[in-house]
Motif scaffolding. Structure first.
Motif, PDB file in Angstrom:
ATOM      1  N   SER A 153      25.691 -73.906  39.225  1.00  0.00           N
ATOM      2  CA  SER A 153      26.314 -74.985  38.447  1.00  0.00           C
ATOM      3  C   SER A 153      26.726 -76.123  39.363  1.00  0.00           C
ATOM      4  O   SER A 153      27.396 -75.905  40.385  1.00  0.00           O
ATOM      5  CB  SER A 153      27.561 -74.471  37.707  1.00  0.00           C
ATOM      6  OG  SER A 153      27.236 -73.380  36.878  1.00  0.00           O
ATOM      7  N   PHE A 179      24.650 -86.252  26.927  1.00  0.00           N
ATOM      8  CA  PHE A 179      23.638 -85.316  27.412  1.00  0.00           C
ATOM      9  C   PHE A 179      22.319 -85.595  26.705  1.00  0.00           C
ATOM     10  O   PHE A 179      22.274 -85.790  25.490  1.00  0.00           O
ATOM     11  CB  PHE A 179      24.067 -83.872  27.166  1.00  0.00           C
ATOM     12  CG  PHE A 179      23.040 -82.864  27.606  1.00  0.00           C
ATOM     13  CD1 PHE A 179      22.735 -82.712  28.945  1.00  0.00           C
ATOM     14  CD2 PHE A 179      22.363 -82.070  26.672  1.00  0.00           C
ATOM     15  CE1 PHE A 179      21.778 -81.782  29.362  1.00  0.00           C
ATOM     16  CE2 PHE A 179      21.423 -81.138  27.077  1.00  0.00           C
ATOM     17  CZ  PHE A 179      21.133 -81.002  28.431  1.00  0.00           C
ATOM     18  N   ASN A 184      17.076 -82.961  30.443  1.00  0.00           N
ATOM     19  CA  ASN A 184      18.025 -82.126  31.196  1.00  0.00           C
ATOM     20  C   ASN A 184      18.946 -83.016  32.024  1.00  0.00           C
ATOM     21  O   ASN A 184      19.154 -82.799  33.226  1.00  0.00           O
ATOM     22  CB  ASN A 184      17.301 -81.131  32.111  1.00  0.00           C
ATOM     23  CG  ASN A 184      16.619 -80.029  31.340  1.00  0.00           C
ATOM     24  OD1 ASN A 184      16.965 -79.754  30.186  1.00  0.00           O
ATOM     25  ND2 ASN A 184      15.637 -79.387  31.960  1.00  0.00           N
ATOM     26  N   ILE A 186      22.513 -85.774  32.185  1.00  0.00           N
ATOM     27  CA  ILE A 186      23.757 -86.375  31.708  1.00  0.00           C
ATOM     28  C   ILE A 186      23.786 -87.820  32.180  1.00  0.00           C
ATOM     29  O   ILE A 186      23.490 -88.115  33.342  1.00  0.00           O
ATOM     30  CB  ILE A 186      24.982 -85.621  32.256  1.00  0.00           C
ATOM     31  CG1 ILE A 186      25.050 -84.205  31.685  1.00  0.00           C
ATOM     32  CG2 ILE A 186      26.270 -86.382  31.948  1.00  0.00           C
ATOM     33  CD1 ILE A 186      26.092 -83.325  32.366  1.00  0.00           C
ATOM     34  N   VAL A 218      18.307 -75.811  31.401  1.00  0.00           N
ATOM     35  CA  VAL A 218      19.763 -75.867  31.439  1.00  0.00           C
ATOM     36  C   VAL A 218      20.340 -74.799  30.527  1.00  0.00           C
ATOM     37  O   VAL A 218      20.048 -74.763  29.333  1.00  0.00           O
ATOM     38  CB  VAL A 218      20.254 -77.272  31.015  1.00  0.00           C
ATOM     39  CG1 VAL A 218      21.766 -77.297  30.888  1.00  0.00           C
ATOM     40  CG2 VAL A 218      19.790 -78.318  32.023  1.00  0.00           C
ATOM     41  N   TRP A 221      25.948 -77.112  29.843  1.00  0.00           N
ATOM     42  CA  TRP A 221      26.307 -78.418  30.388  1.00  0.00           C
ATOM     43  C   TRP A 221      27.670 -78.810  29.850  1.00  0.00           C
ATOM     44  O   TRP A 221      28.120 -78.313  28.820  1.00  0.00           O
ATOM     45  CB  TRP A 221      25.267 -79.483  30.034  1.00  0.00           C
ATOM     46  CG  TRP A 221      25.169 -79.772  28.562  1.00  0.00           C
ATOM     47  CD1 TRP A 221      24.373 -79.126  27.660  1.00  0.00           C
ATOM     48  CD2 TRP A 221      25.919 -80.746  27.831  1.00  0.00           C
ATOM     49  NE1 TRP A 221      24.563 -79.643  26.401  1.00  0.00           N
ATOM     50  CE2 TRP A 221      25.505 -80.637  26.473  1.00  0.00           C
ATOM     51  CE3 TRP A 221      26.889 -81.686  28.162  1.00  0.00           C
ATOM     52  CZ2 TRP A 221      26.035 -81.440  25.467  1.00  0.00           C
ATOM     53  CZ3 TRP A 221      27.414 -82.489  27.175  1.00  0.00           C
ATOM     54  CH2 TRP A 221      26.986 -82.380  25.842  1.00  0.00           C
ATOM     55  N   THR A 259      28.547 -81.393  34.786  1.00  0.00           N
ATOM     56  CA  THR A 259      28.061 -80.082  35.200  1.00  0.00           C
ATOM     57  C   THR A 259      26.763 -79.776  34.468  1.00  0.00           C
ATOM     58  O   THR A 259      26.664 -79.957  33.253  1.00  0.00           O
ATOM     59  CB  THR A 259      29.093 -78.986  34.902  1.00  0.00           C
ATOM     60  OG1 THR A 259      30.157 -79.064  35.848  1.00  0.00           O
ATOM     61  CG2 THR A 259      28.466 -77.598  35.000  1.00  0.00           C
ATOM     62  N   LEU A 260      25.789 -79.318  35.241  1.00  0.00           N
ATOM     63  CA  LEU A 260      24.551 -78.763  34.701  1.00  0.00           C
ATOM     64  C   LEU A 260      24.404 -77.361  35.275  1.00  0.00           C
ATOM     65  O   LEU A 260      24.466 -77.186  36.502  1.00  0.00           O
ATOM     66  CB  LEU A 260      23.352 -79.622  35.090  1.00  0.00           C
ATOM     67  CG  LEU A 260      23.323 -81.050  34.521  1.00  0.00           C
ATOM     68  CD1 LEU A 260      22.212 -81.861  35.184  1.00  0.00           C
ATOM     69  CD2 LEU A 260      23.146 -81.029  33.008  1.00  0.00           C
TER      70      LEU A 260
END
Length: 799
Positions: A153, A179, A184, A186, A218, A221, A259-260
């Motif tokens: 992450s 998102f 995939n 942000i 992903v 997220w 966060t991914l």
């Protein structure tokens, strides 16, 4: 083979990487990575931040300056889903136990490598060669004899604009995150940019879009710090990430992070590799298309590895344009590789580091550092000189600094700033031999335009119009030493150093106006020569105290840099520049050189003055508010200390010059005592504590210093002695007697010269003969040659 080992790491065999083997260095040892537009700073523990164009006005990710904790940055967490254990791909923020830890700082990239918990991880961060994109190349290998169920992450917090973060609760109100499942990715935008506009302050959009993407599927997220870190959580214990809970929150109502998460299942000895991207693009109607293009361009493992190799090739080709090989590998590593990289990536392009995050251009600061371009790509230096000229007023005065992006700056009565334009152009003319720029029209900051020659002459005339009755320039708000900020506020205090500096400029420009300018001015040249002689006489009477040259006088006439004073009895710059410009005659040159060694030389080079001020004096300036021996107040201010090396080399005192060079060389200082020195072994600090400090020998303010450009030029021109002149390359080395041979590769006006300087008799200088392509030439200046490679052999005199 490890080179120059310390308890914290060592150089690679070729010197192009510094390999840190434990995270607990005395202070953060960082890499400043920039492609000229986008950049990042990353420490050996993983702390740091990213920006585009301006590290203060356009910072992409949040960071707080704390060199002890060093616990703000962009993180990669690796969680074992089955056991719940967690580590990070850098030491921070988890600080997990490790079996092996290596950080490889290279030119344009940093790689973290760890072994622990039966996992081997690698994380390389770099900026693409040409685009505003940061690339993370990550690999995880399972060394256990069992399957592993892992989750990787990312985490960082969006800044999106100006760096001031004391009012986060206000600034987060203007951010918006989204998102994009098809990418995939942000994205983050902000509808407020804290800069002045024609519709009032803070009334414009941040004109960019930030994005963060990954090339793997992903599994979760989030953009909510509340969810990811949790109430009373921390970067070391991020509650949402530790539990694998990602809420998928975005929009206008979060405390905005990114966060991914990627799920990874590994068989024994299996390895997984992925790519994360972080970027900043111009806001436009087609922003999604631009982001998609960058993801397609850099988002695969193959393309990321290719781009990393492209970045490495760029820096190798650039730094290889001028090289020297001497018997001293520390000298070679510093002058061939790291001084160039520090000057360009750190001071010219990044204009930021851990100790200072400026983002602005200093009129004198980056202009001096731009000399690093002269043997590499002289047109880049010229372009920077033109940039400076565009920040000069019609009356000849200049901005002390200015902010790119918004083009605001600080008008100044600092009295040396404006003179660096004509001074640095003389170095360009020696390198390029082309004076045509003097006819080029360049705008003034406040409207109108003038030729480059007019820009330079107006600067000189401003200073000539501010001369005291004793014939010495007024110091105003300060000369080169900013800390002398109140010495001459009433325009009565004088700067002896500024007079010495001006003397050299007058003579150089008299020569240009008489013999080289497309618009010659013989009468003005003659007046400059006359004024230079008058100035020299004044400096050698009113500016001389019988032992050495003063530094300045206060508005009330009190001398600075004089034995009659309790503090600041001798000032370095006046002595070194009196030698370099010829203001001092031969007898005085010897006398002041000995005074510098007796009173100012310390363990780490020459201190700016001694003793430092221990009492605040509001009539001198803020320099007196530092503790004694900190920074300019009696410490080694490396920018000025480099001039000591040059001065002693010009006197032919090779052993003194190389000793002072080595005292500044961070490679040797860290090898000797890393815990005393504190700072990185691969870049120069801005300052080193002097004799009166409790931490004598402690270095700080690394990367963001004008000393790297100067020491690079001094190493090649003053010590190795390959000096550009209008007529050709001059060979005049000042080397240690035990250097039996040195070789230099030097490009110059379209040709490449491979120069060997032989020293069979153990001398320090004095050229006996020079062979050019097998033919003996007269004198020590290599005449200009056609394109191609040319072989030069110089033999030092045996007498």
């Amino acid at each position: 083979m490890a080179r120059f080992k310390s308890k914290y790491g060592h150089f690679s065999e070729d010197g192009r990487e510094y390999i840190i083997t434990r995270p607990d260095t005395p202070r953060p040892w960082v890499n400043v990575i920039s492609n000229g537009d986008f950049g990042l700073v990353v420490s050996q523990a993983g702390g740091g931040f990213s920006w585009r164009s301006h590290s203060n006005m356009n910072r992409l990710t949040r960071w707080q300056q704390d060199l002890i904790r060093d616990d703000w940055g962009k993180w990669l967490y690796l969680r074992d889903v089955d056991s719940g254990s967690m580590r990070s791909l850098a030491f921070q923020p988890i600080q997990a136990e490790f079996e092996e830890y290596r950080v490889r700082h290279g030119l344009g990239y940093t790689t973290f490598e760890q072994s622990g918990d039966e996992l081997k991880t690698s994380w390389t961060l770099f900026a693409s060669k040409n685009d505003p994109v940061e690339i993370w190349l990550c690999s995880i290998k399972n060394t256990a004899q069992k399957k592993r169920n892992l989750q990787l992450s990312s985490y960082f917090e969006w800044q999106l604009g100006t760096d001031g973060d004391s009012n986060r609760e206000f600034h987060k109100l203007f951010m918006d995150t989204e998102f994009h499942p098809n990418l995939n990715c942000i994205t983050a935008e902000k509808v407020l940019w804290a800069v002045p506009t024609d519709k009032g302050h803070w009334n414009t959009n941040w004109p960019y879009v930030g994005f963060h993407a990954v090339n793997a599927s992903v599994s979760g997220w989030d953009t909510s710090k509340d969810s990811l870190i949790g109430r009373h959580g921390s970067f070391q214990n991020p509650k949402g990430i530790r539990q694998g809970i990602f809420t998928g929150k975005s929009g206008r109502f979060q405390d905005h992070a990114a966060t991914l998460a990627v799920d990874i299942k590994l068989e024994p000895e299996e390895e997984f590799t992925c790519v994360f991207l972080l970027g900043n693009i111009d806001q436009a109607d087609n922003s999604d298309i631009v982001i998609k293009t960058f993801i397609e361009k850099y988002g695969s493992v193959h393309s990321a590895k290719n781009e990393l190799e492209s970045v490495k090739r760029f820096w190798l080709e650039l730094t290889d344009r001028i090289t020297v090989q001497t018997p001293d590998p520390a000298f070679n590593f510093l002058s061939n590789i790291w001084l160039k990289y520090q000057a360009i990536s750190g001071h010219m392009w990044g204009r930021t580091a851990y100790y200072q995050q400026s983002g602005a251009f200093g009129f004198r600061d980056q202009l001096q550092t731009s000399q690093v371009w002269l043997p590499l790509d002289p047109e880049r230096m010229l372009e920077h000189a033109k940039l400076n000229a565009r920040h000069q007023f019609k009356n000849g005065k200049v901005l002390h600094w200015w902010h790119p992006l918004i083009e605001t700056g600080l008008p100044t009565e600092m009295t040396d700033d404006l003179l660096w334009l004509p001074f640095m152009l003389t170095k360009y003319f020696a390198e390029a031999g082309d004076f045509s720029v003097l006819q080029e029209n360049i705008p003034y900051y406040d409207g109108g335009e003038g030729t480059m020659q007019e820009h330079c002459l107006r600067a000189i005339e401003v200073v000539l119009g501010r001369i005291s009755e004793r014939g010495i320039p007024f110091i105003g708000e300060g000369d080169w030493c900013d800390g002398f900020s109140a010495v001459g506020l009433k325009w009565k205090g004088e700067s002896i150093w500024l007079g010495i500096f001006l003397y050299g400029i007058l003579l150089n420009w008299a020569e240009i106006l008489q013999n080289h300018s497309p618009d010659p001015k013989a009468d003005l040249a003659a007046s400059y020569i006359k004024k230079a002689e008058e100035l020299r006489n004044a400096l050698n009477t009113a500016g001389w105290n019988g032992q050495w040259y003063l530094g300045a006088t206060k508005d009330d006439g009190t001398p600075i840099g004089d034995p009659s004073q309790a503090e600041c009895k001798i000032y370095l710059n006046s002595q070194t520049w009196a030698i370099m410009t010829g203001v001092a005659d031969a007898d005085r040159q010897h006398k002041i050189a000995e005074a510098v060694l007796e009173h100012l030389e310390g363990d780490n080079g020459t201190m700016l003055f001694q003793p430092g001020y221990s009492n605040v004096d509001a009539d001198i300036g803020y320099i007196t508010r530092y503790a004694p021996s900190l920074r300019e107040n009696g410490g080694v201010y490396t920018h000025a200390a480099t001039w000591s090396v040059k001065a002693f080399a010009e006197l032919g005192r090779a052993e003194d010059a190389i000793r002072l060079f080595n005292k500044l060389n961070p490679i040797l200082q860290v090898e000797k005592d890393a815990d005393r020195y504190w700072a990185e072994p691969f870049v120069l600090p801005g300052n080193i504590d002097g004799k009166d400090s409790d931490y004598y020998g402690r270095a700080g303010w690394t990367w963001y210093t004008g000393s790297a450009g100067w020491l690079f030029s001094i190493a090649h021109e003053s010590i190795c002695g390959v000096q550009p002149t209008i007529e050709g390359l001059k060979i005049e080395p000042c080397i240690p007697a035990d250097w039996k041979e040195i070789t230099i590769k030097r490009q110059f006006r379209g040709a490449i010269y491979r120069i060997t300087i032989q020293n069979p008799y153990g001398k320090t200088g004095g050229v006996r003969q020079i062979m050019l392509n097998g033919q003996k030439i007269s004198g020590n200046i290599i005449p200009l040659q056609a394109e191609g490679e040319h072989q030069v052999t110089a033999v030092l005199d045996g007498k």
